[in-house]
Structures are given as structure tokens and as C-alpha cells.
Design a protein around this motif. Structure first.
Motif, PDB file in Angstrom:
ATOM      1  N   TYR A 265       0.825  -1.204   0.000  1.00  0.00           N
ATOM      2  CA  TYR A 265       0.000   0.000   0.000  1.00  0.00           C
ATOM      3  C   TYR A 265       0.864   1.261   0.000  1.00  0.00           C
ATOM      4  CZ  TYR A 265      -4.048  -2.975   1.103  1.00  0.00           C
ATOM      5  OH  TYR A 265      -5.032  -3.921   1.063  1.00  0.00           O
ATOM      6  N   VAL A 268       2.144   1.862  -3.600  1.00  0.00           N
ATOM      7  CA  VAL A 268       1.157   2.426  -4.520  1.00  0.00           C
ATOM      8  C   VAL A 268       0.859   3.877  -4.171  1.00  0.00           C
ATOM      9  CG1 VAL A 268      -1.240   2.253  -5.306  1.00  0.00           C
ATOM     10  CG2 VAL A 268       0.145   0.184  -5.071  1.00  0.00           C
ATOM     11  N   TYR A 272       1.485   7.143  -6.584  1.00  0.00           N
ATOM     12  CA  TYR A 272       0.413   8.076  -6.934  1.00  0.00           C
ATOM     13  C   TYR A 272       0.769   9.497  -6.513  1.00  0.00           C
ATOM     14  CZ  TYR A 272      -3.958  10.607  -6.709  1.00  0.00           C
ATOM     15  OH  TYR A 272      -4.922  11.573  -6.859  1.00  0.00           O
ATOM     16  N   VAL A 278      -1.478   5.529 -12.425  1.00  0.00           N
ATOM     17  CA  VAL A 278      -1.849   4.248 -11.824  1.00  0.00           C
ATOM     18  C   VAL A 278      -3.170   3.803 -12.421  1.00  0.00           C
ATOM     19  CG1 VAL A 278      -2.391   3.017  -9.687  1.00  0.00           C
ATOM     20  CG2 VAL A 278      -0.671   4.854  -9.664  1.00  0.00           C
ATOM     21  N   VAL A 280      -6.142   0.424 -13.072  1.00  0.00           N
ATOM     22  CA  VAL A 280      -6.738  -0.763 -12.463  1.00  0.00           C
ATOM     23  C   VAL A 280      -6.465  -1.994 -13.308  1.00  0.00           C
ATOM     24  CG1 VAL A 280      -8.950  -1.889 -11.958  1.00  0.00           C
ATOM     25  CG2 VAL A 280      -8.530   0.464 -11.189  1.00  0.00           C
ATOM     26  N   LEU A 300      -7.203   0.048  -4.314  1.00  0.00           N
ATOM     27  CA  LEU A 300      -6.498   1.309  -4.583  1.00  0.00           C
ATOM     28  C   LEU A 300      -6.911   2.380  -3.575  1.00  0.00           C
ATOM     29  CD1 LEU A 300      -6.503   1.604  -8.483  1.00  0.00           C
ATOM     30  CD2 LEU A 300      -4.693   0.743  -6.997  1.00  0.00           C
ATOM     31  N   ALA A 310      -9.416   6.784  -8.107  1.00  0.00           N
ATOM     32  CA  ALA A 310      -9.481   5.329  -8.282  1.00  0.00           C
ATOM     33  C   ALA A 310     -10.542   4.963  -9.312  1.00  0.00           C
ATOM     34  CB  ALA A 310      -9.760   4.649  -6.944  1.00  0.00           C
TER      35      ALA A 310
END
Length: 363
Positions: A265, A268, A272, A278, A280, A300, A310
Motif C-alpha cells: 500500500y 502504490v 500516486y 496508476v 486498475v 487502490l 481510483a
């Protein structure tokens, strides 16, 4: 709906993050914002509408041991469709799924050809397994076979080292990526670890799958080059089980996999925050089931990406990145309608009210 039927989508049509309209019409299978002058049959659907969701890392036609039969591939695609995924970037498959293009009831697929891996350095039955001297030729072959993408395996376990290691020398990837770009294709690579990332990015790669090995020193490089990542967090969730299974033979690899999982996490969110694109992707196929796009969007958000961004990573931004239309005037009517506003809670994506593909309500 028959050929003369018209669909009216009423409520809140999320054409873009800042473009929300009250209604949309589907005429002849395409989007229109002008009310038809005369209609014989109108069906109205009410709710919150989004462009068909995008799964940018999905494998239709792939099973745990390699290619699957057409019937199984069809079920995979239908499962994705019914979950709201109407555009798939198939990030490597040994199956020929061109027949899907002739089916108006199945998601649209952008193919990356077959994975290209180093000999004995990937899952058996999935990839072309070759040595570096052949990389340019195989990249050229898959660039011609795919739909504008090529998929490399950038790293995998080296059994002699007992850990993840880069698969290709720097010169080989530079030449291979240059060849793909010459042929008009973009290149992405499976990468779990840290070791292959700098060479791939500096060689000109366009995207990295998983990208669990992103570190603070590599993030600025990705950001400055505009290299996208597709984290596949629902797949990274399997790392602890994989590590447990390999503990006896490869303890260093197992510890590495656990570490990558534990910081997933943070990885990511830091990417970002640095401005790295980023998107999916679920990594469905192989060992993971299809239809997990809503779970990945929720992951996300759990990682720290704002809910609206997201959503964009599976709708507006993802379609722009892949060069496919959303809900623009005249575009194919591929959309998903929800009973609740997914901007308020992305978990609404798990319960589509209606799925419309090529202007036809399919689910």
C-alpha cells in the motif's frame, strides 16, 4: 432490444470526473445526448452511469496451466462483462482470442500477444521462453500479433540465486523496446522485484505490471518518464501464501515476497503521490478468478488513492490511456449503471444495476 429500440439512461451520467449530465440516449448502439426525434420503442434505465469499466491487466483464455478451450475463455469474458468490465487489456496470453472480436456481447479486448520470458524463468505453458539474443525478434513478432502492446517478463525467481532477479541484460531490453516502438507498439513488463526496474525504465518501457519493487529512489525516475503502473493489488494479496509454499526451498525469495507484500500500500500511494499514472488491473486468469475489478478499485482506495481518482483509473483515465472512447457523442454505448453513486463509495461498483454493451443491455 431490437435494432429500432432506443435506450434512455436517466439520472446522473458521469461522462467525466467534471462532466455530469442528466441523461444519455442510445441510438443505433451509440451514445447520443440529443433526444431522438421519433422512436418506436424506448426503454428507460435510471441510476448513476459510468463508462464501461477497464481491467488493464487481465488474461482471457489463460488457465493455471496455460491456454484454455474457447468455452472456458467465453465464461471468463462473460464473468468480466457481468462485473461491468467492458474493456480489457489482455496482458499476455498463449490463446488466440480473435474470435471475441466478432461477438457484440463480449468485452472489447486489447491484446499484448503472448508473454516473452527467459528460459525456465516463468510459469510453464504461459510464455515464449527464449534467450536474450532472440528477444528483438520475438518482440517484433508479438508487436505484429498484438493490438499495440507487447508483454515482457522482467523478473522471476532465479533458482540458483534463490531469489527474484532480472531476466534480461540492459542492451537486450533497449533493442527490444526500440523495435516495439518502431512497429508502433507499447511495451509493458511483469516486475515484482526492484532489480529490473531501472534498466527497463531507462530503456524506454511504457508500463510496469505489479511494480511492487518500486522504491523511493526509483519513483522519481518513473514519474519523470511518465511510466504507468498497474499494481494488481488483488494479486499481490496472494504473496504470503506463495511465500509459505516456497519457504523450504527458497527462504530468501520467501522473505522478499513477504516484504513486497507488507509495503504494497505504501508503494502504490507513494507512486500516486509522485504523479505516476496508476491504472486498475486484476491479473484475472491463471490462478485468479475473473470479475474482480470492483475489488481492485477498493484496494487502490485502501492504499490511499482518492476515490474519484481510483474510479478514473478504471474509467475515464484508463480509456484515454488505452486510446478508447468513453461516453463521448457517437461512441459505442458501453456503460454500466449503478443504483448508488460510486463517487460516494467505490464499493457500489460491485453491484451493477445494468450493463450495456454496444447499446444492448446484457446484464
Amino acid at each position: 432490444m431490437n435494432e429500432r429500440a432506443v435506450l434512455r439512461v436517466k439520472g446522473r451520467v458521469l461522462v467525466g470526473p467534471d462532466d455530469v449530465r442528466d441523461e444519455l440516449w442510445v441510438v443505433g448502439g451509440r451514445v447520443s445526448y440529443d433526444r431522438p426525434a421519433a422512436t418506436r420503442d424506448v426503454r428507460t434505465v435510471e441510476g448513476w452511469a459510468l463508462p464501461g469499466l477497464v481491467d488493464a491487466h487481465c488474461h482471457v483464455g489463460l488457465g493455471a496451466h496455460g491456454p484454455v478451450d474457447a468455452g472456458t475463455a467465453e465464461k471468463q469474458a462473460l464473468t468480466d462483462r457481468d462485473a461491468g468490465t467492458l474493456l480489457i487489456r489482455d496482458a499476455g496470453s498463449p490463446s488466440d482470442t480473435r474470435w471475441v472480436d466478432d461477438r457484440d456481447d463480449l468485452p472489447k479486448i486489447i491484446r499484448a500477444g503472448r508473454h516473452i520470458a527467459r528460459t525456465r524463468r516463468y510459469i510453464r505453458g504461459y510464455a515464449h521462453e527464449i534467450e536474450p539474443d532472440d528477444l528483438v525478434a520475438y518482440v517484433g513478432r508479438e508487436a505484429r500479433r498484438g493490438d499495440g502492446w507487447v508483454k515482457l517478463v522482467g523478473d522471476w525467481i532465479d533458482r540458483e540465486m534463490g531469489d527474484l532477479a532480472a531476466c534480461w541484460p540492459r542492451g537486450a531490453v533497449e533493442a527490444a523496446i526500440a523495435e516495439a516502438h518502431r512497429l508502433g507498439a507499447r511495451v509493458t513488463a511483469h516486475c515484482f522485484a526492484e532489480s529490473s526496474l531501472r534498466d527497463l525504465v531507462e530503456a524506454g518501457i511504457d508500463c510496469v505490471e505489479h511494480a511492487t519493487g518500486l522504491t523511493d529512489d526509483l519513483i522519481p525516475l518513473f514519474a519523470s518518464r511518465g511510466v504507468a503502473i498497474v499494481p494488481t493489488l488483488v494479486n499481490i494479496a496472494t504473496f504470503p501464501k506463495l511465500a509459505e509454499g516456497g519457504e523450504a526451498r527458497f527462504p530468501v525469495w520467501s522473505a522478499h515476497m513477504r516484504n513486497l507484500y507488507e509495503r504494497r500500500y505504501d508503494t502504490v500511494r507513494n507512486a500516486y503521490d509522485a504523479g505516476i499514472p496508476v491504472f486498475v488491473g486484476t491479473d484475472a486468469g491463471g490462478s485468479l478468478p475473473h470479475g474482480l475489478v470492483a475489488d481492485e478499485v477498493a484496494e487502490l482506495v485502501k492504499a490511499g488513492i482518492p476515490p474519484l481518482r481510483a474510479l478514473a483509473a478504471t474509467t475515464w483515465d484508463a480509456r484515454t490511456w488505452l486510446g478508447r472512447p468513453g461516453l463521448e457523442e457517437g461512441a459505442p454505448a458501453d456503460l454500466v449503471v449503478y443504483a448508488e453513486d460510486p463517487r460516494d463509495d467505490v464499493r457500489a461498483l460491485a453491484a451493477p444495476l445494468r450493463v450495456v454493451l454496444n447499446g444492448t443491455i446484457t446484464a
